[in-house]
Write a protein that holds these residues in place. Structure first.
Motif, PDB file in Angstrom:
ATOM      1  N   TYR A 178       0.899  -1.060  -0.075  1.00 36.78           N
ATOM      2  CA  TYR A 178      -0.116   0.126  -0.165  1.00 36.78           C
ATOM      3  C   TYR A 178       0.957   1.270   0.063  1.00 36.78           C
ATOM      4  N   VAL A 179       0.486   2.311  -0.779  1.00 36.49           N
ATOM      5  CA  VAL A 179       1.038   3.596  -0.566  1.00 36.49           C
ATOM      6  C   VAL A 179      -0.035   4.640  -0.548  1.00 36.49           C
ATOM      7  N   PRO A 180       0.404   5.793   0.024  1.00 34.12           N
ATOM      8  CA  PRO A 180      -0.417   6.922   0.003  1.00 34.12           C
ATOM      9  C   PRO A 180      -1.108   7.325  -1.341  1.00 34.12           C
ATOM     10  N   THR A 181      -2.539   7.493  -1.593  1.00 30.39           N
ATOM     11  CA  THR A 181      -3.193   7.897  -2.785  1.00 30.39           C
ATOM     12  C   THR A 181      -2.718   8.799  -3.323  1.00 30.39           C
ATOM     13  N   ASN A 182      -2.423   9.938  -2.479  1.00 26.08           N
ATOM     14  CA  ASN A 182      -1.831  11.335  -3.102  1.00 26.08           C
ATOM     15  C   ASN A 182      -0.482  11.112  -3.897  1.00 26.08           C
ATOM     16  N   GLN A 183      -0.018  10.203  -3.428  1.00 26.45           N
ATOM     17  CA  GLN A 183       1.431  10.103  -3.979  1.00 26.45           C
ATOM     18  C   GLN A 183       1.452   9.362  -5.280  1.00 26.45           C
ATOM     19  N   LEU A 184       0.505   8.615  -5.431  1.00 31.02           N
ATOM     20  CA  LEU A 184       0.299   8.125  -6.768  1.00 31.02           C
ATOM     21  C   LEU A 184      -0.322   8.908  -7.906  1.00 31.02           C
ATOM     22  N   LEU A 192      -4.618   5.208   2.266  1.00 29.90           N
ATOM     23  CA  LEU A 192      -3.728   4.098   1.412  1.00 29.90           C
ATOM     24  C   LEU A 192      -4.494   3.437   0.090  1.00 29.90           C
ATOM     25  N   THR A 193      -3.542   3.169  -0.868  1.00 24.54           N
ATOM     26  CA  THR A 193      -4.035   2.632  -2.163  1.00 24.54           C
ATOM     27  C   THR A 193      -3.249   1.507  -2.469  1.00 24.54           C
ATOM     28  N   ALA A 194      -3.554   0.416  -2.827  1.00 27.31           N
ATOM     29  CA  ALA A 194      -2.696  -0.613  -3.261  1.00 27.31           C
ATOM     30  C   ALA A 194      -1.964  -0.419  -4.441  1.00 27.31           C
ATOM     31  N   LEU A 195      -0.691  -0.972  -4.145  1.00 27.65           N
ATOM     32  CA  LEU A 195       0.276  -0.655  -5.483  1.00 27.65           C
ATOM     33  C   LEU A 195       0.157  -1.792  -6.238  1.00 27.65           C
ATOM     34  N   GLY A 196      -0.378  -1.802  -7.236  1.00 27.16           N
ATOM     35  CA  GLY A 196      -0.519  -3.103  -8.255  1.00 27.16           C
ATOM     36  C   GLY A 196       0.531  -2.809  -9.269  1.00 27.16           C
ATOM     37  N   LEU A 197       0.924  -4.147  -9.691  1.00 28.46           N
ATOM     38  CA  LEU A 197       2.135  -4.253 -10.817  1.00 28.46           C
ATOM     39  C   LEU A 197       3.377  -3.561 -10.445  1.00 28.46           C
ATOM     40  N   ALA A 198       3.624  -3.700  -9.164  1.00 24.05           N
ATOM     41  CA  ALA A 198       5.126  -3.143  -8.673  1.00 24.05           C
ATOM     42  C   ALA A 198       6.026  -4.651  -8.532  1.00 24.05           C
ATOM     43  N   LEU A 241       6.314   5.627 -11.614  1.00 21.90           N
ATOM     44  CA  LEU A 241       5.181   6.235 -11.891  1.00 21.90           C
ATOM     45  C   LEU A 241       5.006   6.765 -13.221  1.00 21.90           C
ATOM     46  N   LEU A 242       3.924   7.178 -13.786  1.00 24.02           N
ATOM     47  CA  LEU A 242       3.811   7.883 -14.859  1.00 24.02           C
ATOM     48  C   LEU A 242       4.823   9.193 -15.003  1.00 24.02           C
ATOM     49  N   ASP A 243       5.068   9.810 -13.961  1.00 23.32           N
ATOM     50  CA  ASP A 243       5.959  11.115 -14.314  1.00 23.32           C
ATOM     51  C   ASP A 243       7.392  10.625 -14.056  1.00 23.32           C
ATOM     52  N   GLY A 244       7.629   9.273 -14.107  1.00 17.68           N
ATOM     53  CA  GLY A 244       9.217   8.846 -14.011  1.00 17.68           C
ATOM     54  C   GLY A 244       9.622   8.692 -12.628  1.00 17.68           C
ATOM     55  N   ALA A 245       8.797   9.232 -11.570  1.00 13.07           N
ATOM     56  CA  ALA A 245       9.580   8.831 -10.267  1.00 13.07           C
ATOM     57  C   ALA A 245       9.213   7.441  -9.733  1.00 13.07           C
ATOM     58  N   THR A 246       9.949   6.964  -9.064  1.00 15.75           N
ATOM     59  CA  THR A 246       9.846   5.658  -8.348  1.00 15.75           C
ATOM     60  C   THR A 246       9.355   5.692  -7.005  1.00 15.75           C
ATOM     61  N   ILE A 247       8.462   5.111  -6.920  1.00 16.91           N
ATOM     62  CA  ILE A 247       7.803   4.967  -5.491  1.00 16.91           C
ATOM     63  C   ILE A 247       8.105   3.564  -4.670  1.00 16.91           C
ATOM     64  N   HIS A 248       8.785   3.735  -3.112  1.00 19.42           N
ATOM     65  CA  HIS A 248       9.143   2.710  -2.631  1.00 19.42           C
ATOM     66  C   HIS A 248       8.300   2.341  -1.500  1.00 19.42           C
ATOM     67  N   ALA A 249       8.242   0.948  -1.022  1.00 23.59           N
ATOM     68  CA  ALA A 249       7.992   0.606   0.274  1.00 23.59           C
ATOM     69  C   ALA A 249       8.543  -0.783   0.493  1.00 23.59           C
ATOM     70  N   TYR A 250       8.685  -0.839   1.960  1.00 20.27           N
ATOM     71  CA  TYR A 250       9.444  -2.085   2.348  1.00 20.27           C
ATOM     72  C   TYR A 250       9.231  -2.223   3.827  1.00 20.27           C
ATOM     73  N   ALA A 251       9.668  -3.388   4.150  1.00 13.74           N
ATOM     74  CA  ALA A 251       9.499  -4.013   5.799  1.00 13.74           C
ATOM     75  C   ALA A 251      10.487  -5.138   6.071  1.00 13.74           C
ATOM     76  N   MET A 318       7.021   8.856  -0.587  1.00  8.64           N
ATOM     77  CA  MET A 318       7.810   7.736  -0.772  1.00  8.64           C
ATOM     78  C   MET A 318       8.389   7.572  -2.095  1.00  8.64           C
ATOM     79  N   THR A 319       8.498   8.608  -2.757  1.00  6.63           N
ATOM     80  CA  THR A 319       9.235   8.503  -4.162  1.00  6.63           C
ATOM     81  C   THR A 319      10.759   9.350  -3.793  1.00  6.63           C
ATOM     82  N   SER A 320      11.009   9.695  -2.569  1.00  8.76           N
ATOM     83  CA  SER A 320      12.302  10.128  -2.185  1.00  8.76           C
ATOM     84  C   SER A 320      12.835   9.436  -1.200  1.00  8.76           C
TER      85      SER A 320
END
Length: 545
Positions: A178-184, A192-198, A241-251, A318-320
């Motif tokens: 999951y990642v924050p919706t506004n960051q997508l 939070l929104t599910a991050l599909g196709l990651a 993402l579409l703007d070229g930034a990479t969003i990250h999540a880990y645990a 989460m893109t930074s």
């Protein structure tokens, strides 16, 4: 581990990502249903008959949120049959035979067929309309006035819907990213929104070595079917993402002792900051002592996650990676240790060393004590023999980020570790021997580490009186007289503010004594044989320097 290795480790980590325990996933399901159509027999006026109308069924797909799928709703077809045979005044005969339409709807995960069969017939001036419904039959009625005939009306019943959406991926480690919706989207809420196709990578937490890779499905779900039991892993997800930034999540997470049941590990901003804070603490620890390690990265991550949730932290960008690191740095400095911690220590594989440990942390300074299990066992033997030279007490500073590093007062052993909130862990090293300790904060009345003096001896010279009480009110006692070399070890319990303990000393004597609690201070006397009474006092507010 060299500093070069540390920074290489950190660099690898940030190219990946790092799992607290997530909630169990709920299999998707579909609540289906078909509402039958309405049948109207045509009307004849002056020799004109209007036939029936057929409206096909409509299917609305289900909506999926996170790991739960709500099935679609199916509205069955509507079938109208109008059959009229009759004679109209004026010599005009009009007869229209209607048609029957069966509406069929297919839903992903299951097929629902809703069908209606209606037969309406008119002979002369009498029309009988009938309906056949799955499980229900209704007979319509028709009245004729003049030359106008109205057929009957029937409604079908309800047919249950089919199954739900896609099956959840299965594996020994599985979860949802999951990642924050506004960051997508660049706008909208922070829900939070599910991050599909990651892309999802699995690495060992011990050395960051690669294990496996997979992808999330359209609903953000992933699974690794083959892992090891009792192993710590870093799970990392990334997507461009579409703007070229990479969003990250880990645990950071740990599998159970058995792989019979899958371990669920969801990734989000909380687990991401917790895992990164744990990695930051590892870097801080190794910078202090290049030989140090953190045995329980998952446990440390959990402490930082708890703090993140407690203060209601705003998700970082989460893109930074630098924004994630800044958030984790804030967590590290906000979870500084304070108070009493009690736990256990055990040797690494191949050694039989074990015991109990405690730490008293105040004003960024700590007192650290170790009770060797072999010495504690001397209390129950007939001829106790304690080692006069052993003194496993240590005093040192704790850094703002919770790192401790010190030598015991006898200069024999090194103690290194890390604290975060209610938890502490580290290593005790004596030559090539290694033992790891784990501590948990206690705060009940009469619980914790109480440190003071025995016969007024200076603690910096080695003299001390220590009472350590765990969360179950089990007590360990240690006295040291640096002038005579007398050592006393005891075990007992605390109840109602009173301490009772059995003891053995380095003069091969045994006995039983008591002490009493007043606020944060235990006190009592030690008497052996014909020796004079030797008073002692130990405080939970002890300050070593």
């Amino acid at each position: 581990m060299s500093n070069l290795k540390v920074w290489a480790f950190a660099a690898l980590f940030f190219g990946l990502a790092g799992c607290g325990g997530g909630g169990a996933s709920t299999p998707s399901g579909t609540s289906g249903g078909t509402t039958g159509g309405t049948t109207t027999t045509g009307t004849t006026t002056g020799g004109t008959t209007t036939g029936g109308t057929t409206t096909g069924g409509t299917t609305t797909g289900g909506t999926t949120t996170g790991c739960t799928t709500t099935g679609g709703t199916t509205t069955g077809g509507t079938s109208t049959t109008g059959t009229t045979t009759g004679t109209d005044t004026g010599g005009t005969t009009a007869g229209t035979t209607g048609t029957t339409t069966t509406g069929t709807t297919t839903t992903t995960g299951g097929t629902t067929t809703g069908s209606t069969s209606t037969t309406g017939s008119t002979t002369g001036t009498t029309t009988t309309g009938s309906t056949s419904t799955s499980g229900t039959t209704t007979t319509g009625t028709t009245s004729t006035s003049g030359t106008t005939t109205t057929g009957g009306t029937s409604t079908t019943g309800t047919t249950g819907g089919g199954g739900g959406g896609d099956p959840f991926p299965t594996g020994n480690i599985q979860g949802t990213v999951y990642v924050p919706t506004n960051q997508l989207t660049g706008r909208g809420p922070t829900d939070l929104t599910a991050l599909g196709l990651a892309t999802v990578n699995l690495r060992l937490a011990s050395d960051n070595s690669f294990v496996a890779t997979t992808n999330t499905d359209s609903l953000g779900r992933y699974a690794f079917p083959t892992v090891n039991a009792s192993t710590q892993y870093i799970v990392s997800a990334a997507k461009v993402l579409l703007d070229g930034a990479t969003i990250h999540a880990y645990a950071t997470m740990k599998t159970g002792v058995s792989l019979a049941s899958p371990v669920t590990c969801d990734l989000d901003d909380t687990t991401t900051c917790g895992a990164d804070a744990a990695q930051l603490q590892l870097s801080n620890l190794v910078a202090t002592d290049s030989l140090a390690t953190i045995e329980d990265m998952a446990g440390l991550s959990d402490q930082f996650e708890a703090k993140y949730l407690a203060v209601g932290s705003t998700p970082p960008d989460m893109t930074s990676l630098s924004a994630i690191r800044a958030a984790s740095q804030q967590l590290v400095t906000s979870v500084t240790p304070d108070g009493s911690y009690v736990g256990t220590i055990s040797g690494l594989p191949g050694t039989n060393f074990s015991g109990r440990v405690g730490a008293l942390v105040k004003n960024n300074q700590f007192t650290f004590v170790i009770f060797d299990e072999l010495e504690l066992n001397q209390v129950s033997v007939s001829n106790p023999a304690l080692d006069n030279a052993t003194n496993s007490t240590a005093f040192a500073d704790v850094t703002d980020n919770g790192i401790l590093s010190a030598q015991t007062l006898d200069g024999q052993a090194d103690i290194v570790g890390v604290f975060a909130g209610n938890y502490g862990q580290g290593q005790w090293r004596l030559g090539s021997a290694r033992a790891r300790f784990s501590l948990t904060k206690v705060s009940g009345s009469g619980q914790g580490v109480f440190m003071g003096t025995f016969t007024g001896d200076d603690h910096l010279a080695g003299g001390h009186a220590i009472v350590m009480v765990d969360s179950q009110n089990a007590a360990c006692v240690s006295f040291m007289d640096s002038f005579s070399g007398l050592r006393v070890i005891g075990t007992g319990s605390v109840s109602g503010g009173s301490l009772s303990y059995d003891w053995a000393d380095s003069f091969a004597q045994k006995g039983s004594s008591t002490g009493s609690l007043s606020g944060d201070v235990f006190s009592g006397t030690y008497v052996a044989g014909s020796d004079d009474s030797m008073p002692w006092t130990a405080s939970r507010l002890f300050f070593p320097f």
